[in-house]
Design a protein around this motif. Structure first.
Motif, PDB file in Angstrom:
ATOM      1  N   MET A   1      73.242  16.541 -18.015  1.00 11.48           N
ATOM      2  CA  MET A   1      73.237  17.556 -16.623  1.00 11.48           C
ATOM      3  C   MET A   1      73.598  16.807 -15.562  1.00 11.48           C
ATOM      4  O   MET A   1      73.502  15.208 -15.641  1.00 11.48           O
ATOM      5  CB  MET A   1      71.298  17.369 -15.737  1.00 11.48           C
ATOM      6  CG  MET A   1      71.518  17.437 -14.468  1.00 11.48           C
ATOM      7  SD  MET A   1      69.712  17.977 -13.989  1.00 11.48           S
ATOM      8  CE  MET A   1      68.873  16.015 -13.748  1.00 11.48           C
ATOM      9  N   SER A   2      74.455  17.029 -14.923  1.00  8.86           N
ATOM     10  CA  SER A   2      75.278  15.751 -13.762  1.00  8.86           C
ATOM     11  C   SER A   2      75.328  16.398 -12.257  1.00  8.86           C
ATOM     12  O   SER A   2      74.845  17.508 -12.351  1.00  8.86           O
ATOM     13  CB  SER A   2      76.818  15.896 -14.175  1.00  8.86           C
ATOM     14  OG  SER A   2      77.131  16.195 -15.723  1.00  8.86           O
ATOM     15  N   ARG A   3      75.079  15.750 -11.483  1.00  8.73           N
ATOM     16  CA  ARG A   3      74.689  16.224 -10.633  1.00  8.73           C
ATOM     17  C   ARG A   3      76.373  15.304  -9.288  1.00  8.73           C
ATOM     18  O   ARG A   3      76.841  14.893  -9.514  1.00  8.73           O
ATOM     19  CB  ARG A   3      73.725  15.723 -10.198  1.00  8.73           C
ATOM     20  CG  ARG A   3      72.439  15.672 -10.409  1.00  8.73           C
ATOM     21  CD  ARG A   3      71.250  15.544  -9.908  1.00  8.73           C
ATOM     22  NE  ARG A   3      70.186  16.276 -10.512  1.00  8.73           N
ATOM     23  CZ  ARG A   3      69.128  15.729 -10.076  1.00  8.73           C
ATOM     24  NH1 ARG A   3      68.183  14.932  -9.476  1.00  8.73           N
ATOM     25  NH2 ARG A   3      68.698  16.957 -10.593  1.00  8.73           N
ATOM     26  N   TRP A  79      75.225  11.949 -16.208  1.00  2.47           N
ATOM     27  CA  TRP A  79      75.062  12.300 -14.766  1.00  2.47           C
ATOM     28  C   TRP A  79      76.647  11.583 -13.856  1.00  2.47           C
ATOM     29  O   TRP A  79      76.899  11.484 -14.029  1.00  2.47           O
ATOM     30  CB  TRP A  79      74.234  11.123 -13.488  1.00  2.47           C
ATOM     31  CG  TRP A  79      73.240  11.681 -13.862  1.00  2.47           C
ATOM     32  CD1 TRP A  79      72.056  12.803 -15.203  1.00  2.47           C
ATOM     33  CD2 TRP A  79      71.661  11.561 -12.568  1.00  2.47           C
ATOM     34  NE1 TRP A  79      70.818  13.021 -14.300  1.00  2.47           N
ATOM     35  CE2 TRP A  79      70.539  12.682 -13.526  1.00  2.47           C
ATOM     36  CE3 TRP A  79      71.770  11.537 -11.661  1.00  2.47           C
ATOM     37  CZ2 TRP A  79      69.335  12.858 -12.534  1.00  2.47           C
ATOM     38  CZ3 TRP A  79      70.349  11.589 -10.690  1.00  2.47           C
ATOM     39  CH2 TRP A  79      69.265  11.591 -10.746  1.00  2.47           C
ATOM     40  N   LEU A  80      77.146  12.746 -13.340  1.00  5.32           N
ATOM     41  CA  LEU A  80      77.974  12.695 -12.531  1.00  5.32           C
ATOM     42  C   LEU A  80      77.995  13.050 -11.440  1.00  5.32           C
ATOM     43  O   LEU A  80      77.790  14.097 -11.094  1.00  5.32           O
ATOM     44  CB  LEU A  80      78.835  14.433 -13.379  1.00  5.32           C
ATOM     45  CG  LEU A  80      80.354  13.956 -12.228  1.00  5.32           C
ATOM     46  CD1 LEU A  80      81.944  12.575 -12.981  1.00  5.32           C
ATOM     47  CD2 LEU A  80      81.521  15.283 -12.630  1.00  5.32           C
ATOM     48  N   ARG A 104      74.920   4.219  -2.074  1.00  9.09           N
ATOM     49  CA  ARG A 104      73.642   3.680  -1.507  1.00  9.09           C
ATOM     50  C   ARG A 104      73.003   5.264  -3.273  1.00  9.09           C
ATOM     51  O   ARG A 104      71.973   4.927  -3.260  1.00  9.09           O
ATOM     52  CB  ARG A 104      73.572   5.242  -0.321  1.00  9.09           C
ATOM     53  CG  ARG A 104      73.087   3.897   1.326  1.00  9.09           C
ATOM     54  CD  ARG A 104      73.219   4.824   2.269  1.00  9.09           C
ATOM     55  NE  ARG A 104      72.833   4.180   3.177  1.00  9.09           N
ATOM     56  CZ  ARG A 104      73.840   4.157   3.958  1.00  9.09           C
ATOM     57  NH1 ARG A 104      74.937   4.640   4.099  1.00  9.09           N
ATOM     58  NH2 ARG A 104      73.494   3.648   4.755  1.00  9.09           N
ATOM     59  N   ILE A 105      74.319   5.303  -4.109  1.00  5.62           N
ATOM     60  CA  ILE A 105      73.796   6.892  -4.565  1.00  5.62           C
ATOM     61  C   ILE A 105      73.523   6.145  -5.782  1.00  5.62           C
ATOM     62  O   ILE A 105      72.663   6.030  -6.836  1.00  5.62           O
ATOM     63  CB  ILE A 105      75.436   7.834  -4.784  1.00  5.62           C
ATOM     64  CG1 ILE A 105      75.361   8.144  -4.001  1.00  5.62           C
ATOM     65  CG2 ILE A 105      74.967   7.956  -6.613  1.00  5.62           C
ATOM     66  CD1 ILE A 105      76.556   9.037  -3.990  1.00  5.62           C
ATOM     67  N   PHE A 106      74.463   4.666  -6.160  1.00  9.64           N
ATOM     68  CA  PHE A 106      74.380   3.666  -7.663  1.00  9.64           C
ATOM     69  C   PHE A 106      72.768   3.309  -6.840  1.00  9.64           C
ATOM     70  O   PHE A 106      72.125   3.350  -8.413  1.00  9.64           O
ATOM     71  CB  PHE A 106      75.509   2.944  -7.340  1.00  9.64           C
ATOM     72  CG  PHE A 106      75.421   2.006  -8.596  1.00  9.64           C
ATOM     73  CD1 PHE A 106      75.158   2.837  -9.751  1.00  9.64           C
ATOM     74  CD2 PHE A 106      74.289   0.877  -8.585  1.00  9.64           C
ATOM     75  CE1 PHE A 106      75.401   1.606 -10.600  1.00  9.64           C
ATOM     76  CE2 PHE A 106      74.389  -0.507  -9.554  1.00  9.64           C
ATOM     77  CZ  PHE A 106      74.643  -0.028 -10.496  1.00  9.64           C
ATOM     78  N   ALA A 110      70.516   4.466 -10.158  1.00  8.97           N
ATOM     79  CA  ALA A 110      71.763   3.562 -11.011  1.00  8.97           C
ATOM     80  C   ALA A 110      72.410   4.101 -11.972  1.00  8.97           C
ATOM     81  O   ALA A 110      73.250   4.521 -13.215  1.00  8.97           O
ATOM     82  CB  ALA A 110      70.355   3.244 -11.879  1.00  8.97           C
ATOM     83  N   LYS A 111      73.333   5.570 -10.874  1.00 15.27           N
ATOM     84  CA  LYS A 111      74.895   5.911 -11.607  1.00 15.27           C
ATOM     85  C   LYS A 111      76.132   5.321 -11.412  1.00 15.27           C
ATOM     86  O   LYS A 111      75.870   6.128  -9.562  1.00 15.27           O
ATOM     87  CB  LYS A 111      74.575   6.975 -12.311  1.00 15.27           C
ATOM     88  CG  LYS A 111      73.460   7.487 -13.260  1.00 15.27           C
ATOM     89  CD  LYS A 111      73.540   6.665 -14.350  1.00 15.27           C
ATOM     90  CE  LYS A 111      72.409   7.347 -15.396  1.00 15.27           C
ATOM     91  NZ  LYS A 111      72.859   7.334 -17.196  1.00 15.27           N
ATOM     92  N   PRO A 112      77.093   5.229 -10.785  1.00 14.36           N
ATOM     93  CA  PRO A 112      78.300   5.739 -10.740  1.00 14.36           C
ATOM     94  C   PRO A 112      78.745   6.963  -9.976  1.00 14.36           C
ATOM     95  O   PRO A 112      78.553   7.892 -10.793  1.00 14.36           O
ATOM     96  CB  PRO A 112      78.732   4.715 -11.176  1.00 14.36           C
ATOM     97  CG  PRO A 112      78.821   5.436 -13.095  1.00 14.36           C
ATOM     98  CD  PRO A 112      77.214   5.270 -12.509  1.00 14.36           C
ATOM     99  N   ALA A 113      79.153   6.749  -8.617  1.00 15.46           N
ATOM    100  CA  ALA A 113      79.049   7.651  -8.218  1.00 15.46           C
ATOM    101  C   ALA A 113      81.333   7.939  -8.512  1.00 15.46           C
ATOM    102  O   ALA A 113      82.482   6.806  -8.190  1.00 15.46           O
ATOM    103  CB  ALA A 113      79.245   8.178  -6.793  1.00 15.46           C
TER     104      ALA A 113
END
Length: 316
Positions: A1-3, A79-80, A104-106, A110-113
């Motif tokens: 799943m990606s977001r 996650w994207l 803030r997303i990271f 805990a995922k790069p955007a």
């Protein structure tokens, strides 16, 4: 799943058109990123999760923050996170703000955007695409993708040949900027762009969605607007395209939507973007029925129950 994260001005017509044609927007502006996503699987806008990240950001400015759930093309649960910004005018701290949202997303997931910006301003020299600092023991170089709509002025023939809805969006945006003090020329271009939707053979739903965008951004003085409506009505009659909702019907429906949404907010309170989308997607007949039914509503549950009992046949 990606977001995928999408941020647009709250009062901008871009918000509505991005939601209606999000896959096409990504394919048109950022094809490399779009290629990572499996568009055969449904995507879903999730508002609250991004609002938790951006709640304290940009005090004094209003944004309609969007989180879109998609699937990575290989089917893996990766996650994207993508931040798309519709920036209407130059802003000194724009690059810093893009980095701030990315951070803030990271911090939250805990995922790069993958951060992307669509720059709508008319300044050809303003092209922010990075934020950095450098000290002896610490340095940072953050780059993000940008698209400058002004650059499409030199790609007009390409836009005319494209059947991607966002070709029309870009054309309308550019001609709106170019005719800011030329209402007569704007009327001509408004008619030409809407006529183009018919000539491309777009389905009724697409014509109505794109018409709404063009009409929203290409505002005319009252007298010229009346002339435009008459020209448009005659055009439809000449084309004998009775299966297409007429301009008068579109204008009437838009007015009905505004009235019903205002009445609903008075009766049941603030409406979520998802509920607004459901109301805006209703047929004219269902919209008129809702206008009568809402007089008996006393809570949000009444509206949700009514919408569930009147599903929209054109929904994806």
């Amino acid at each position: 799943m990606s977001r995928i994260y999408v941020t647009v001005d709250n009062d901008s017509p871009w918000k509505e058109i991005l939601e209606a044609y999000f896959p096409q927007a990504m394919q048109f502006f950022f094809p490399q990123t779009a290629a990572l996503i499996n568009w055969k699987r449904p995507h879903e806008f999730l508002d609250k999760e991004f609002q938790q990240i951006a709640r304290n950001a940009e005090q004094g400015r209003r944004y309609a923050d969007k989180l879109v759930k998609v699937w990575q093309i290989q089917g893996e649960e990766i996650w994207l996170l993508i931040h798309v910004e519709i920036q209407a005018k130059p802003e000194d701290n724009f690059a810093e703000r893009m980095f701030s949202y990315n951070l803030r997303i990271f911090d939250r997931f805990a995922k790069p955007a993958i951060s992307l910006a669509i720059l709508c301003d008319p300044d050809p020299t303003w092209r922010p695409n990075q934020y950095s600092y450098n000290y002896p023991d610490t340095s940072l170089h953050f780059k993000f993708g940008t698209i400058k709509l002004l650059d499409y002025q030199n790609r007009w023939t390409e836009l005319e040949k494209s059947d991607n809805p966002f070709a029309t969006v870009v054309m309308a945006h550019l001609k709106t900027q170019q005719t800011s003090k030329k209402p007569g020329e704007r009327k001509t271009w408004k008619f030409s762009l809407i006529r183009r939707l018919y000539e491309l053979g777009f389905p009724e739903k697409d014509i109505r969605n794109l018409y709404r965008f063009v009409d929203w951004v290409m505002i005319l003085p009252k007298a010229l607007e009346a002339e435009f409506w008459q020209d448009f009505k005659e055009f439809e009659q000449e084309r004998v395209m009775s299966y297409i909702t007429t301009g008068e019907r579109i204008g009437y429906e838009r007015g009905q939507q505004d009235i019903v949404l205002r009445q609903l907010q008075r009766r049941v309170g603030e409406l979520s973007q998802e509920v607004k989308k459901q109301v805006q997607a209703l047929s004219l007949e269902d919209l008129e029925a809702l206008g009568e039914a809402l007089l008996d509503f006393t809570a949000m549950g009444d509206l949700l129950n009514w919408l569930q009992a009147h599903p929209n046949e054109t929904e994806n």
